[in-house]
Design an enzyme around this catalytic site. Structure first.
Site, PDB file in Angstrom:
ATOM      1  CB  SER A 134      -3.472 -86.633 -77.923  1.00  0.00           C
ATOM      2  OG  SER A 134      -4.444 -86.185 -78.791  1.00  0.00           O
ATOM      3  CG  HIS A 193      -4.484 -74.715 -87.790  1.00  0.00           C
ATOM      4  ND1 HIS A 193      -4.796 -75.592 -88.481  1.00  0.00           N
ATOM      5  CD2 HIS A 193      -4.650 -75.163 -86.497  1.00  0.00           C
ATOM      6  CE1 HIS A 193      -5.215 -76.749 -87.640  1.00  0.00           C
ATOM      7  NE2 HIS A 193      -5.038 -76.337 -86.447  1.00  0.00           N
ATOM      8  CG  HIS A 194      -2.719 -69.527 -85.545  1.00  0.00           C
ATOM      9  ND1 HIS A 194      -1.313 -69.157 -85.791  1.00  0.00           N
ATOM     10  CD2 HIS A 194      -3.041 -70.482 -84.872  1.00  0.00           C
ATOM     11  CE1 HIS A 194      -0.857 -70.199 -85.127  1.00  0.00           C
ATOM     12  NE2 HIS A 194      -1.870 -70.925 -84.343  1.00  0.00           N
ATOM     13  CG  MET A 210      -3.274 -81.783 -75.629  1.00  0.00           C
ATOM     14  SD  MET A 210      -3.459 -83.324 -74.583  1.00  0.00           S
ATOM     15  CE  MET A 210      -1.912 -83.759 -74.763  1.00  0.00           C
ATOM     16  N   GLY A 232       7.475 -74.673 -71.767  1.00  0.00           N
ATOM     17  CA  GLY A 232       6.772 -73.739 -72.615  1.00  0.00           C
ATOM     18  C   GLY A 232       5.778 -72.800 -71.933  1.00  0.00           C
ATOM     19  CB  CYS A 233       5.688 -71.859 -68.401  1.00  0.00           C
ATOM     20  SG  CYS A 233       7.174 -71.029 -68.073  1.00  0.00           S
ATOM     21  N   GLY A 237       5.138 -69.327 -73.536  1.00  0.00           N
ATOM     22  CA  GLY A 237       4.423 -69.230 -74.894  1.00  0.00           C
ATOM     23  C   GLY A 237       2.688 -68.953 -74.618  1.00  0.00           C
ATOM     24  CE  LYS A 261      -0.854 -76.297 -87.055  1.00  0.00           C
ATOM     25  NZ  LYS A 261      -0.317 -76.690 -85.765  1.00  0.00           N
TER      26      LYS A 261
END
Length: 254
Positions: free
Chosen positions: A110, A143-144, A113, A8-9, A11, A147
């Site tokens: 988790s 949240h935004h 994070m 997912g680099c 993103g 999401k």
């Protein structure tokens, strides 16, 4: 030097991790995986895991639940520890992670994070034990507006932690509008707010007779999640197969 494959680099979170990784002398992102290869990165990016031939020590995943199956299969085949930070995983995927994947490779999982959020979880567990049967418990997460999953994985993790600390199991109530009756004492209300660019806000409300106790955590940027994932990768690199969480990282750090 711990070599990282970042899933997912390209993103939003992937790019934050890429930028902040320069602050960690113990690790280096040596390869990326993303279905969209439209960003120039200081490492090679593969659009298919089958093509990834990079030598890596740990995988950090901040992608999408749809990538779960090929990612965990790749990690198990290559025997690479996996830091799974993707949100919105199904209960079935989480069960596979806990009962199957972690038996073969080290897995760090988790719902959030952030160090602060995990400290909040410890605090609300202690509060729930003291206030049980005397206070109603409500969780509000914000949240935004981009999401997708609701309620957030963090809100559910908070509810689960509270439930585990209580003598009797409480019911989760997501939508009171569908149930026209008085609130039960043995329920935890969970509410989701979506709007604007809110990074993440979680509040746990203990409402008693004539007093309210509220424990809150507000994330002001995505950097706190990136830092947590990078620290988790350092922590996981030397571990044996098993399931690890932020509590183990915190206790080892202290």
């Amino acid at each position: 030097m711990i070599k990282i494959l970042l899933s997912g680099c390209n993103g939003k979170m992937g790019q934050v991790i890429t930028r902040l990784s320069d602050n960690f002398s113990e690790l280096k992102i040596t390869a990326g995986f993303d279905i969209n290869n439209n960003i120039n990165n200081p490492y090679p990016v593969f659009t298919s895991l089958a093509d990834c031939n990079a030598d890596v020590d740990v995988i950090i995943d901040f992608s999408n639940p749809k990538a779960f199956k090929p990612l965990v299969e790749y990690a198990q085949e290559k025997h690479i520890p996996l830091v799974l930070a993707t949100t919105g995983l199904s209960s079935e995927q989480i069960t596979i992670l806990k009962t199957s994947v972690s038996n073969r490779i080290p897995v760090f999982f988790s719902a959030n994070m952030s160090l602060g959020v995990n400290l909040l979880i410890d605090l609300v567990k202690k509060a729930a034990k003291v206030l049980e049967d005397q206070f109603d418990i409500e969780i509000v997460e914000k949240h935004h507006n981009q999401k997708i999953d609701a309620p957030s994985g963090t809100a559910l993790a908070i509810a689960d932690a509270i439930n585990d600390s209580l003598d009797e199991k409480y019911e989760y109530m997501y939508d009171r509008h569908s149930r026209r009756k008085k609130r039960s004492k043995q329920e935890i209300g969970i509410h989701a707010v979506r709007g604007g660019t809110i990074v993440g806000d979680h509040s746990v409300i203990f409402a008693g007779n004539d007093e309210i106790i509220e424990i809150n955590h507000t994330a002001l940027s995505k950097e706190i999640f990136a830092v947590g994932a990078l620290k988790a990768s350092i922590f996981l690199a030397s571990k044996k197969p098993g399931l690890y969480s932020m509590s183990e990282l915190i206790s080892e750090t202290n």
